[in-house]
Design a protein around this motif. Structure first.
Motif, PDB file in Angstrom:
ATOM      1  N   GLN A 171       5.176   8.999  -4.299  1.00 14.41           N
ATOM      2  CA  GLN A 171       5.422   8.164  -3.203  1.00 14.41           C
ATOM      3  C   GLN A 171       6.056   6.724  -3.613  1.00 14.41           C
ATOM      4  OE1 GLN A 171       2.006   6.969  -0.960  1.00 14.41           O
ATOM      5  NE2 GLN A 171       1.133   8.925  -0.591  1.00 14.41           N
ATOM      6  N   LEU A 172       6.822   6.426  -2.994  1.00 16.91           N
ATOM      7  CA  LEU A 172       7.603   5.253  -3.309  1.00 16.91           C
ATOM      8  C   LEU A 172       7.791   4.237  -1.973  1.00 16.91           C
ATOM      9  CD1 LEU A 172       9.456   3.677  -5.250  1.00 16.91           C
ATOM     10  CD2 LEU A 172      11.407   4.964  -4.428  1.00 16.91           C
ATOM     11  N   ALA A 173       7.303   2.799  -2.075  1.00 20.58           N
ATOM     12  CA  ALA A 173       7.501   1.868  -1.212  1.00 20.58           C
ATOM     13  C   ALA A 173       8.938   1.400  -1.033  1.00 20.58           C
ATOM     14  CB  ALA A 173       6.496   0.852  -1.704  1.00 20.58           C
ATOM     15  N   VAL A 174       9.581   0.862  -1.928  1.00 24.38           N
ATOM     16  CA  VAL A 174      10.585   0.232  -1.972  1.00 24.38           C
ATOM     17  C   VAL A 174      11.665   0.782  -2.675  1.00 24.38           C
ATOM     18  CG1 VAL A 174      11.786  -2.002  -2.108  1.00 24.38           C
ATOM     19  CG2 VAL A 174       9.641  -1.836  -1.167  1.00 24.38           C
ATOM     20  N   LEU A 175      13.009   0.935  -2.441  1.00 20.97           N
ATOM     21  CA  LEU A 175      14.177   1.262  -3.253  1.00 20.97           C
ATOM     22  C   LEU A 175      15.213   0.540  -2.967  1.00 20.97           C
ATOM     23  CD1 LEU A 175      16.339   3.059  -4.682  1.00 20.97           C
ATOM     24  CD2 LEU A 175      16.553   4.362  -2.828  1.00 20.97           C
ATOM     25  N   VAL A 176      15.789  -0.246  -4.091  1.00 24.99           N
ATOM     26  CA  VAL A 176      16.806  -1.450  -3.846  1.00 24.99           C
ATOM     27  C   VAL A 176      17.878  -0.595  -4.775  1.00 24.99           C
ATOM     28  CG1 VAL A 176      17.534  -3.595  -4.275  1.00 24.99           C
ATOM     29  CG2 VAL A 176      15.316  -3.265  -3.911  1.00 24.99           C
ATOM     30  N   MET A 193      -7.082  -1.356  -7.097  1.00 20.95           N
ATOM     31  CA  MET A 193      -6.285  -0.767  -6.184  1.00 20.95           C
ATOM     32  C   MET A 193      -4.719  -0.550  -6.900  1.00 20.95           C
ATOM     33  SD  MET A 193      -4.888  -2.276  -2.578  1.00 20.95           S
ATOM     34  CE  MET A 193      -3.587  -1.725  -1.556  1.00 20.95           C
ATOM     35  N   THR A 194      -4.081   0.463  -6.711  1.00 21.65           N
ATOM     36  CA  THR A 194      -2.934   0.639  -7.393  1.00 21.65           C
ATOM     37  C   THR A 194      -1.660  -0.118  -6.815  1.00 21.65           C
ATOM     38  OG1 THR A 194      -3.349   2.954  -7.756  1.00 21.65           O
ATOM     39  CG2 THR A 194      -1.199   2.461  -7.988  1.00 21.65           C
ATOM     40  N   SER A 195      -0.869  -0.647  -7.406  1.00 23.28           N
ATOM     41  CA  SER A 195       0.114  -1.439  -6.935  1.00 23.28           C
ATOM     42  C   SER A 195       0.984  -0.475  -6.361  1.00 23.28           C
ATOM     43  CB  SER A 195       0.884  -2.494  -7.869  1.00 23.28           C
ATOM     44  OG  SER A 195      -0.205  -3.238  -8.547  1.00 23.28           O
ATOM     45  N   PRO A 196       1.776  -1.201  -5.230  1.00 20.38           N
ATOM     46  CA  PRO A 196       2.889  -0.274  -4.657  1.00 20.38           C
ATOM     47  C   PRO A 196       4.087  -0.165  -5.532  1.00 20.38           C
ATOM     48  CG  PRO A 196       2.688  -2.414  -3.407  1.00 20.38           C
ATOM     49  CD  PRO A 196       1.586  -2.395  -4.407  1.00 20.38           C
ATOM     50  N   LEU A 197       4.918   0.814  -5.174  1.00 16.80           N
ATOM     51  CA  LEU A 197       5.879   1.154  -6.340  1.00 16.80           C
ATOM     52  C   LEU A 197       7.254   0.713  -5.811  1.00 16.80           C
ATOM     53  CD1 LEU A 197       5.989   2.261  -9.099  1.00 16.80           C
ATOM     54  CD2 LEU A 197       6.636   4.539  -8.031  1.00 16.80           C
ATOM     55  N   ALA A 198       8.066   0.225  -6.577  1.00 21.28           N
ATOM     56  CA  ALA A 198       9.644  -0.192  -6.228  1.00 21.28           C
ATOM     57  C   ALA A 198      10.682   0.369  -7.306  1.00 21.28           C
ATOM     58  CB  ALA A 198       9.647  -1.791  -6.053  1.00 21.28           C
ATOM     59  N   VAL A 199      11.494   0.621  -6.703  1.00 24.99           N
ATOM     60  CA  VAL A 199      12.593   0.953  -7.657  1.00 24.99           C
ATOM     61  C   VAL A 199      13.857   0.187  -7.642  1.00 24.99           C
ATOM     62  CG1 VAL A 199      14.559   2.773  -8.408  1.00 24.99           C
ATOM     63  CG2 VAL A 199      11.944   3.371  -7.892  1.00 24.99           C
ATOM     64  N   VAL A 200      14.442  -0.499  -8.775  1.00 21.04           N
ATOM     65  CA  VAL A 200      15.595  -1.424  -8.756  1.00 21.04           C
ATOM     66  C   VAL A 200      16.567  -0.719  -9.718  1.00 21.04           C
ATOM     67  CG1 VAL A 200      16.609  -3.463  -8.839  1.00 21.04           C
ATOM     68  CG2 VAL A 200      14.248  -3.315  -7.966  1.00 21.04           C
TER      69      VAL A 200
END
Length: 257
Positions: A72-77, A1-8
């Motif tokens: 696709q991107l799950a989280v943007l900080v 399973m691919t990990s969800p992606l986050a950008v910081v």
């Protein structure tokens, strides 16, 4: 399973680096974005993430970041920001004011604009903007920074209205006094003055804010935390801080991040 992606963004130090570590610990693959390649590469290597050199004020850099993120991107900080100087408004440096507005406000807009399609496409996206208590009040010597952080707060609230109906949550986390290795040093340009800001106080640390980001992101998708203001116990307001008398600073300020 691919990990969800986050950008910081601003992930090379301080709150950004701590947030990247916290999200990685929760199973995200974190894209560490920042201006200094050596710093973001070190953090990315530590957490098994991806480093992308990105100055958020550069449209070309932000476009390259979006290319790395993909569909696709799950989280943007949106953490990249900062303060410069403590001059009164009547003595303000226009270049410093422009630089603060550019990174805190325009940079946040550019990154959000570029990554919004991927956040929407994820079906459950989260945007966390790292603001400041300086975006909720004012204090002498803080005109340029408080103006920029008030603008960021307005952008965050507007964005929430405009994305209503889309599967994207929008949060502002507004820290008070957070002692990191660079924030006050960059602002004041003198190690002694930077240390004096926190003298006699147990301030927040970067990990405190990272834990708040982690908690916000971990809420069920239907729960949107609009605003979280976080201050150390000693700080009642930007101008009111309880300090141990023997360590009271000779000069400095008690503003937020």
């Amino acid at each position: 399973m691919t990990s969800p992606l986050a950008v910081v963004t601003g992930a090379g130090s301080g709150i950004g680096a701590a947030t990247a570590r916290a999200l990685a610990a929760d199973g995200f693959h974190v894209i560490c974005a920042g201006r200094r390649a050596d710093r973001i590469e070190a953090v990315a290597d530590e957490i098994g993430g991806t480093a992308v050199r990105c100055d958020v004020t550069s449209a070309a850099d932000v476009a390259r970041l979006a290319d790395v993120v993909g569909p696709q991107l799950a989280v943007l900080v949106n953490n990249a920001g900062g303060a410069l100087g403590l001059d009164p408004v009547v003595d303000g440096d226009p270049d410093q004011w422009r630089a603060m507005y550019d990174v805190n406000v325009v940079g946040t807009m550019q990154v959000t604009k570029a990554l919004a399609p991927a956040l929407i496409a994820s079906g459950a996206g989260t945007i966390v903007n790292i603001g400041s208590t300086a975006g909720r009040t004012t204090y002498e010597g803080g005109g340029g920074y408080t103006a920029a952080k008030h603008a960021l707060a307005a952008v965050t609230e507007t964005l929430r209205l405009e994305l209503n109906g889309q599967p994207v949550r929008v949060t502002e986390i507004a820290p008070g006094m957070v002692k990191t290795e660079e924030f006050s040093l960059v602002r004041l340009g003198d190690p002694a003055k930077a240390d004096a800001v926190y003298a006699g106080v147990e301030p927040l640390v970067a990990e405190d804010i990272a834990e708040a980001v982690r908690w916000v992101v971990a809420r069920p998708p239907h729960v949107d935390i609009d605003l979280m203001v976080i201050k150390p116990l000693a700080q009642a307001a930007a101008h009111k801080v309880s300090r141990r008398p023997s360590n009271a600073p000779e000069e400095g300020h008690s503003s937020g991040r």
